[in-house]
Design a protein around this motif. Structure first.
Motif, mmCIF file in Angstrom:
data_model
loop_
_atom_site.group_PDB
_atom_site.id
_atom_site.type_symbol
_atom_site.label_atom_id
_atom_site.label_comp_id
_atom_site.label_asym_id
_atom_site.label_seq_id
_atom_site.Cartn_x
_atom_site.Cartn_y
_atom_site.Cartn_z
ATOM 1 N N THR A 104 0.810 -1.213 0.000
ATOM 2 C CA THR A 104 0.000 0.000 0.000
ATOM 3 C C THR A 104 0.845 1.265 0.000
ATOM 4 O O THR A 104 0.315 2.346 -0.110
ATOM 5 C CB THR A 104 -0.946 0.007 1.211
ATOM 6 N N GLU A 105 2.133 1.117 0.133
ATOM 7 C CA GLU A 105 3.084 2.230 0.074
ATOM 8 C C GLU A 105 4.190 1.833 -0.887
ATOM 9 O O GLU A 105 4.225 0.726 -1.387
ATOM 10 C CB GLU A 105 3.678 2.504 1.468
ATOM 11 N N SER A 106 5.105 2.728 -1.124
ATOM 12 C CA SER A 106 6.251 2.382 -1.968
ATOM 13 C C SER A 106 7.435 1.966 -1.114
ATOM 14 O O SER A 106 8.575 2.027 -1.558
ATOM 15 C CB SER A 106 6.620 3.576 -2.851
ATOM 16 N N ASN A 107 7.193 1.541 0.110
ATOM 17 C CA ASN A 107 8.277 1.175 1.017
ATOM 18 C C ASN A 107 8.818 -0.211 0.691
ATOM 19 O O ASN A 107 8.070 -1.139 0.421
ATOM 20 C CB ASN A 107 7.800 1.205 2.464
ATOM 21 N N TRP A 108 10.138 -0.347 0.749
ATOM 22 C CA TRP A 108 10.819 -1.622 0.567
ATOM 23 C C TRP A 108 12.103 -1.583 1.375
ATOM 24 O O TRP A 108 12.575 -0.520 1.746
ATOM 25 C CB TRP A 108 11.122 -1.887 -0.915
ATOM 26 N N ALA A 109 12.660 -2.754 1.634
ATOM 27 C CA ALA A 109 13.918 -2.815 2.386
ATOM 28 C C ALA A 109 14.632 -4.125 2.111
ATOM 29 O O ALA A 109 14.005 -5.163 1.919
ATOM 30 C CB ALA A 109 13.657 -2.689 3.880
ATOM 31 N N ILE A 110 15.936 -4.046 2.076
ATOM 32 C CA ILE A 110 16.794 -5.227 2.082
ATOM 33 C C ILE A 110 17.527 -5.165 3.411
ATOM 34 O O ILE A 110 18.270 -4.221 3.663
ATOM 35 C CB ILE A 110 17.785 -5.223 0.909
ATOM 36 N N CYS A 111 17.260 -6.144 4.289
ATOM 37 C CA CYS A 111 17.739 -6.060 5.673
ATOM 38 C C CYS A 111 18.416 -7.341 6.121
ATOM 39 O O CYS A 111 18.131 -8.423 5.609
ATOM 40 C CB CYS A 111 16.574 -5.803 6.627
ATOM 41 N N ILE A 112 19.243 -7.205 7.124
ATOM 42 C CA ILE A 112 19.752 -8.328 7.904
ATOM 43 C C ILE A 112 19.249 -8.108 9.328
ATOM 44 O O ILE A 112 19.451 -7.034 9.903
ATOM 45 C CB ILE A 112 21.289 -8.396 7.884
ATOM 46 N N LYS A 113 18.558 -9.117 9.862
ATOM 47 C CA LYS A 113 17.983 -9.008 11.203
ATOM 48 C C LYS A 113 18.532 -10.132 12.073
ATOM 49 O O LYS A 113 18.356 -11.303 11.759
ATOM 50 C CB LYS A 113 16.464 -9.124 11.131
ATOM 51 N N PRO A 114 19.205 -9.794 13.167
ATOM 52 C CA PRO A 114 19.700 -10.836 14.072
ATOM 53 C C PRO A 114 18.549 -11.458 14.868
ATOM 54 O O PRO A 114 17.657 -10.752 15.337
ATOM 55 C CB PRO A 114 20.670 -10.096 14.980
ATOM 56 N N ASN A 115 18.559 -12.776 14.991
ATOM 57 C CA ASN A 115 17.541 -13.510 15.751
ATOM 58 C C ASN A 115 18.197 -14.547 16.638
ATOM 59 O O ASN A 115 19.223 -15.124 16.269
ATOM 60 C CB ASN A 115 16.583 -14.258 14.811
#
Length: 162
Positions: A104-115
């Motif tokens: 619904t927005e033009s938001n995007w991301a390429i991320c690294i998330k520690p878990n």
């Protein structure tokens, strides 16, 4: 001395690999509940996902997300890869790299998330994620930026392994 150090590293790697509970072909169905602060907006998300293990360390995942804050609700999808590094027999450090898109927005991301992932039983695992490192369009201004978030992205999840 060099051979001794290499032998110790090989033994430690072998011990951790022998303790690995995940195996090729395992499938996990689960999801996360997350809380994030972006540009002063407090956002909650519910994100069901599926994960397929390529071997005891690597898994690919895909999911959908429903985001909400005090202004609007949005929908998104994600795809990525996890690497499971055993810390103990049931505890894993599992950083997730992936691509997220909000429709619904033009938001995007390429991320690294520690878990961190902890196996409660043979079939049930719990995860905790804190922070991210990524590049993308994180706001409604269509500006691409690089971000590091330490405590502004918290996620808790549970999964069932088949």
């Amino acid at each position: 001395m060099k051979k001794t150090i290499l032998l110790i590293i090989a033994l430690i790697t072998g011990i951790y690999s022998a303790n690995a509970q995940y195996k090729k072909g395992d499938i996990e169905l689960g999801g996360e509940i997350s809380y994030k602060v972006t540009d002063g907006f407090h956002q909650f998300a519910i994100s069901p996902e599926a994960e397929f293990f390529l071997n005891e360390h690597w898994a690919i995942n895909t999911g959908i997300s429903l985001f909400g804050n005090n202004h609007k609700t949005r929908f998104g999808i994600s795809a990525g890869v996890n690497y499971y590094l055993p810390i103990t027999q049931k505890l894993y450090f599992a950083p997730r790299g992936g691509f997220d898109v909000e429709f619904t927005e033009s938001n995007w991301a390429i991320c690294i998330k520690p878990n961190l992932v902890y196996e409660l039983t043979e079939h049930i695992a719990m995860s905790l994620g804190i922070g991210y490192i990524g590049v993308g369009q994180f706001d409604d201004n269509n500006n691409t930026s690089f971000r590091i978030g330490i405590c502004d992205n918290l996620a808790w999840g549970i999964a069932y392994k088949f």
